[in-house]
Design a protein around this motif. Sequence first.
Motif, PDB file in Angstrom:
ATOM      1  N   ALA A 137       0.462  -1.273   0.031  1.00  0.00           N
ATOM      2  CA  ALA A 137      -0.232  -0.103   0.095  1.00  0.00           C
ATOM      3  C   ALA A 137       1.102   1.438  -0.443  1.00  0.00           C
ATOM      4  N   SER A 138       0.275   2.299  -0.919  1.00  0.00           N
ATOM      5  CA  SER A 138       1.068   3.091  -0.955  1.00  0.00           C
ATOM      6  C   SER A 138       0.398   4.395   0.159  1.00  0.00           C
ATOM      7  N   ARG A 140      -0.795   7.858   1.335  1.00  0.00           N
ATOM      8  CA  ARG A 140      -2.424   8.513   0.989  1.00  0.00           C
ATOM      9  C   ARG A 140      -1.921  10.062   0.311  1.00  0.00           C
ATOM     10  N   LEU A 145      -7.154   9.940  -2.543  1.00  0.00           N
ATOM     11  CA  LEU A 145      -7.228   8.812  -1.181  1.00  0.00           C
ATOM     12  C   LEU A 145      -6.900   9.386   0.395  1.00  0.00           C
ATOM     13  N   SER A 148      -9.686   8.299   3.004  1.00  0.00           N
ATOM     14  CA  SER A 148      -9.184   6.407   2.841  1.00  0.00           C
ATOM     15  C   SER A 148      -8.997   5.770   3.978  1.00  0.00           C
ATOM     16  N   ALA A 152      -4.430   1.490   0.488  1.00  0.00           N
ATOM     17  CA  ALA A 152      -4.310   2.441  -1.318  1.00  0.00           C
ATOM     18  C   ALA A 152      -3.154   1.328  -2.064  1.00  0.00           C
ATOM     19  N   PRO A 154      -1.062  -0.032  -5.215  1.00  0.00           N
ATOM     20  CA  PRO A 154      -1.111   1.094  -6.900  1.00  0.00           C
ATOM     21  C   PRO A 154      -0.779  -0.031  -7.908  1.00  0.00           C
ATOM     22  N   GLY A 327       2.522   7.135  -5.582  1.00  0.00           N
ATOM     23  CA  GLY A 327       0.556   6.841  -5.381  1.00  0.00           C
ATOM     24  C   GLY A 327       0.126   6.496  -6.338  1.00  0.00           C
ATOM     25  N   TYR A 328       1.006   6.743  -7.680  1.00  0.00           N
ATOM     26  CA  TYR A 328       0.079   6.722  -9.085  1.00  0.00           C
ATOM     27  C   TYR A 328       0.296   5.224  -9.881  1.00  0.00           C
TER      28      TYR A 328
END
Length: 450
Positions: A137-138, A140, A145, A148, A152, A154, A327-328
């Motif tokens: 998970a990255s 936020r 995000l 959230s 997340a 990616p 994150g992208y």
Amino acid sequence: MFDGILQKFADRAPTTVMVRGLLEQLLNAERLDAWFACHSGRQYTRKILFSSLVGLLLQVVCRTQASVNAAYRTSGIAASIVAVYGKLKGVELQTSQGLVRFIAEESAPLIDSLQGARAPLLTGYRVKYLDGNCLAASERRLKPLRASAAAALPGKSLVVFDPRLGIVADVFPCADGHAQERRLLGEVSATVQAHDLWVADRNFCVNSFLCAIARTSAAFIVREHAQFASKPLEPMRRVATSPTGEVFEQRVEVTSSTGETWIWRRIQVKLQRKTRNGDSALTVLTNLPAEAADAVTVTALYRSRWTIETAFQKLEGHLNSELDTLGYPQAALFGFCLALVAFNLYAVVMAALRAAHPTVNVDDTLSEYYLAAEIANTTEGMIIAVDDADWARFANASREELCALLLALAARVDLVKLRKTTRGPKKPRTPKTKYKGKTHVSTAKVLAGT
């Protein structure tokens, strides 16, 4: 061997010189930008060259810089950090995949020329391990995000590992972190070649995938999934005893979605000890003919697939393969693919060490953790001290000249300094029965017995 300061680094940090030399040969700016111009899709170059982006992120992946921002400050890129992040999020998945393939194709003949490849696991076949990797998970950081509560993800990818060469031969990235790995098997099937031997876990036991392999005159060893449909043609018969248990075999009939019928082998090992998942038996399917590999050999080949899991552990432990600040999906997967590129460069270094020290079992005694640490610790100083012109010898070298340089440098490596630290068997955990009810104790008083 070299002139001036570079010779000092060759004497005291030869592995770092080897990696930098490989970068100059395989990933020099001119060659990399020319490759990008031929293989990019929609992305274009304006202020930020693709080679600059690769050089910046490789520093983070190889732990010579702590973050993208830290690498940017020393990069000399004539654009803002916002523009750099914008460029990273726009790197297409086909570009990330193509770069891994490009370096794998360049590394393979180098390793063979160095005579540093391992012995084939099965004569007449190119063994390939297939496994999936889901990026952690990255952070936020992205606006959508921030609210959230869920992690997340990616992206994820399928990775193909070549155990003979010790390199990642291919990768199939996917931006959807929730995508089922089986969705990518169609892309994998398109790369299957005759005389490949694909070894994979039960998640890849899919009728269409296995039939595609069989149609290409290739072979597979895949752990059987409970939902896989097949028709037994005979009872299970005991054929051998292996170090892990009794081995049984039977022929089964499998029908493809297009109506083709295949006769394959189902091999089962009744394990002496249960797996960590509680399984008491291990069942694999293979289309290998019995004369190519008996049942015990097939199960041994399947068990050897743990090598790819070890490769993932090395990526996570020795390299910064999962940048949680990206994150992208395209940026995060680009970072992961650059870690695979660095992994392959290290594999060439390991091949040179095996060739230069034939009396030493380099794979079992050399710590790749210490190897990666030495390279990370000395790279920055070498970049500052050594002029760019001094690396032209590597950039312009033929394959034979490059191999000669790598072998000469590998011979200077002090393997004792890089050897693994082995430990004895684990001791049982001591029960914590003393000082119950207390929040803390004085270590000095406990040691003194007071």
